[in-house]
Design a protein around this motif. Sequence first.
Motif, PDB file in Angstrom:
ATOM      1  N   GLU A 138     -67.039 -11.683  11.883  1.00 19.32           N
ATOM      2  CA  GLU A 138     -67.413 -10.545  12.738  1.00 19.32           C
ATOM      3  C   GLU A 138     -68.912 -10.277  12.657  1.00 19.32           C
ATOM      4  N   GLY A 139     -69.625 -11.212  12.077  1.00 12.20           N
ATOM      5  CA  GLY A 139     -71.072 -11.046  11.998  1.00 12.20           C
ATOM      6  C   GLY A 139     -71.569 -10.949  10.572  1.00 12.20           C
TER       7      GLY A 139
ATOM      8  N   VAL B 182     -67.534 -17.592  18.994  1.00  9.62           N
ATOM      9  CA  VAL B 182     -66.907 -17.493  17.669  1.00  9.62           C
ATOM     10  C   VAL B 182     -67.972 -17.429  16.575  1.00  9.62           C
ATOM     11  N   GLY B 183     -69.163 -17.906  16.907  1.00  8.80           N
ATOM     12  CA  GLY B 183     -70.247 -17.903  15.935  1.00  8.80           C
ATOM     13  C   GLY B 183     -71.580 -18.097  16.637  1.00  8.80           C
TER      14      GLY B 183
ATOM     15  N   ILE C  51     -76.872 -14.395  24.234  1.00  5.74           N
ATOM     16  CA  ILE C  51     -77.144 -15.363  25.316  1.00  5.74           C
ATOM     17  C   ILE C  51     -76.279 -15.077  26.540  1.00  5.74           C
TER      18      ILE C  51
ATOM     19  N   GLY D 152     -74.396 -16.468  12.382  1.00  8.65           N
ATOM     20  CA  GLY D 152     -73.276 -15.750  11.791  1.00  8.65           C
ATOM     21  C   GLY D 152     -71.954 -16.377  12.198  1.00  8.65           C
TER      22      GLY D 152
HETATM   23  N1  JEW Z   1     -71.161 -11.208  15.555  1.00 12.55           N
HETATM   24  C1  JEW Z   1     -70.117 -11.193  16.021  1.00 12.55           C
HETATM   25  C2  JEW Z   1     -68.819 -11.112  16.618  1.00 12.55           C
HETATM   26  C3  JEW Z   1     -68.425  -9.843  16.961  1.00 12.55           C
HETATM   27  C4  JEW Z   1     -67.198  -9.687  17.548  1.00 12.55           C
HETATM   28  C5  JEW Z   1     -66.391 -10.770  17.780  1.00 12.55           C
HETATM   29  C6  JEW Z   1     -66.781 -12.030  17.426  1.00 12.55           C
HETATM   30  C7  JEW Z   1     -68.003 -12.218  16.855  1.00 12.55           C
HETATM   31  C8  JEW Z   1     -68.282 -13.653  16.528  1.00 12.55           C
HETATM   32  N2  JEW Z   1     -69.653 -13.979  16.119  1.00 12.55           N
HETATM   33  C9  JEW Z   1     -70.019 -14.142  14.823  1.00 12.55           C
HETATM   34  C10 JEW Z   1     -71.356 -14.464  14.789  1.00 12.55           C
HETATM   35  C11 JEW Z   1     -71.804 -14.541  16.135  1.00 12.55           C
HETATM   36  C12 JEW Z   1     -73.026 -14.828  16.710  1.00 12.55           C
HETATM   37  C13 JEW Z   1     -73.170 -14.777  18.079  1.00 12.55           C
HETATM   38  C14 JEW Z   1     -72.085 -14.435  18.879  1.00 12.55           C
HETATM   39  C15 JEW Z   1     -72.258 -14.310  20.332  1.00 12.55           C
HETATM   40  C16 JEW Z   1     -73.429 -14.272  21.022  1.00 12.55           C
HETATM   41  C17 JEW Z   1     -73.098 -14.089  22.371  1.00 12.55           C
HETATM   42  N3  JEW Z   1     -73.957 -13.998  23.442  1.00 12.55           N
HETATM   43  N4  JEW Z   1     -71.784 -14.039  22.447  1.00 12.55           N
HETATM   44  N5  JEW Z   1     -71.248 -14.156  21.185  1.00 12.55           N
HETATM   45  C18 JEW Z   1     -70.839 -14.189  18.313  1.00 12.55           C
HETATM   46  C19 JEW Z   1     -70.708 -14.230  16.951  1.00 12.55           C
END
Ligand code: JEW
Length: 242
Positions: A115-116, A142-143, A136, A112
């Motif tokens: 924001e997902g 950010v992604g 993780i 993703g």
């Molecule tokens: N979702 C979301 C999200 C929600 C809030 C703020 C930023 C994001 C960015 N984001 C978009 C995809 C995505 C995938 C995995 C992570 C991720 C995994 C770990 N362990 N930390 N961050 C973040 C990801």
Amino acid sequence: MRIDVVTIFPGYLAPLREALLGRAIEAGLVEVAVHDLRDWTHDVHQAVDDAPYGGGPGMVMKPQVWGEALDAVLAADERPARLVVPTPAGRPFRQSTAQAWAGEQRLVFACGRYEGIDQRVVDEAAARMPVDEVSIGDYVLVGGEVAVLVMVEAVARLLPGVLGNPVSAEQDSFSDGLLEGPAYTRPLTWRGLSVPEVLRSGHHGAIARWRRDRALERTADRRPDLLAALPADALDAADRAF
Ligand SMILES: N#Cc1ccccc1Cn1ccc2ccc(-c3cc(N)[nH]n3)cc21
């Protein structure tokens, strides 16, 4: 094992083809296919995101594009697949997760951004295959791409033939519930610091005991939570004496 990764930044996954994992791919020990999510858009702007229902910051990834992409990727191979979706809101990815996934015939990773991904993508997929939403670590990326690099490496190193020295995967940190202790190599003395005598003694029992004590010491100091989580019978009398 076949690994598929779907992302809007395929270049982010280029490191999978380097070094140990790259050699494993070339040797046919693991197959890796990276797919550009935008290949499944149909508009001139190749839109993959839209504003969130209910308001709030940022954008959410559209379910239609992901649905078409996952349908196509899954149809490309008959092997049963586990879908893995990295997210900060996921269950923790641990060594035990990597060990479990190493037994899968196929892993499909959905990276993703923004924001997902619209939750319906996960919910719809979960009706037809195992799906894991995993984190993780307790920090926000950010992604999902970097998380996929981490998880693919952790899983691939456990696959037969990938590691030159398969024993080391069994003696990994975490495989016995403890952190690994310190490691040393030549020279014997470096900048006034010498290798612990016991490691040069040739006494394998003493070396094993020393290494176990250093692992217990390091785990107690850095990860007391791991020590507390050990099964009652995991520590023998010598461990307890430490
Ligand atoms: N979702 C979301 C999200 C929600 C809030 C703020 C930023 C994001 C960015 N984001 C978009 C995809 C995505 C995938 C995995 C992570 C991720 C995994 C770990 N362990 N930390 N961050 C973040 C990801």
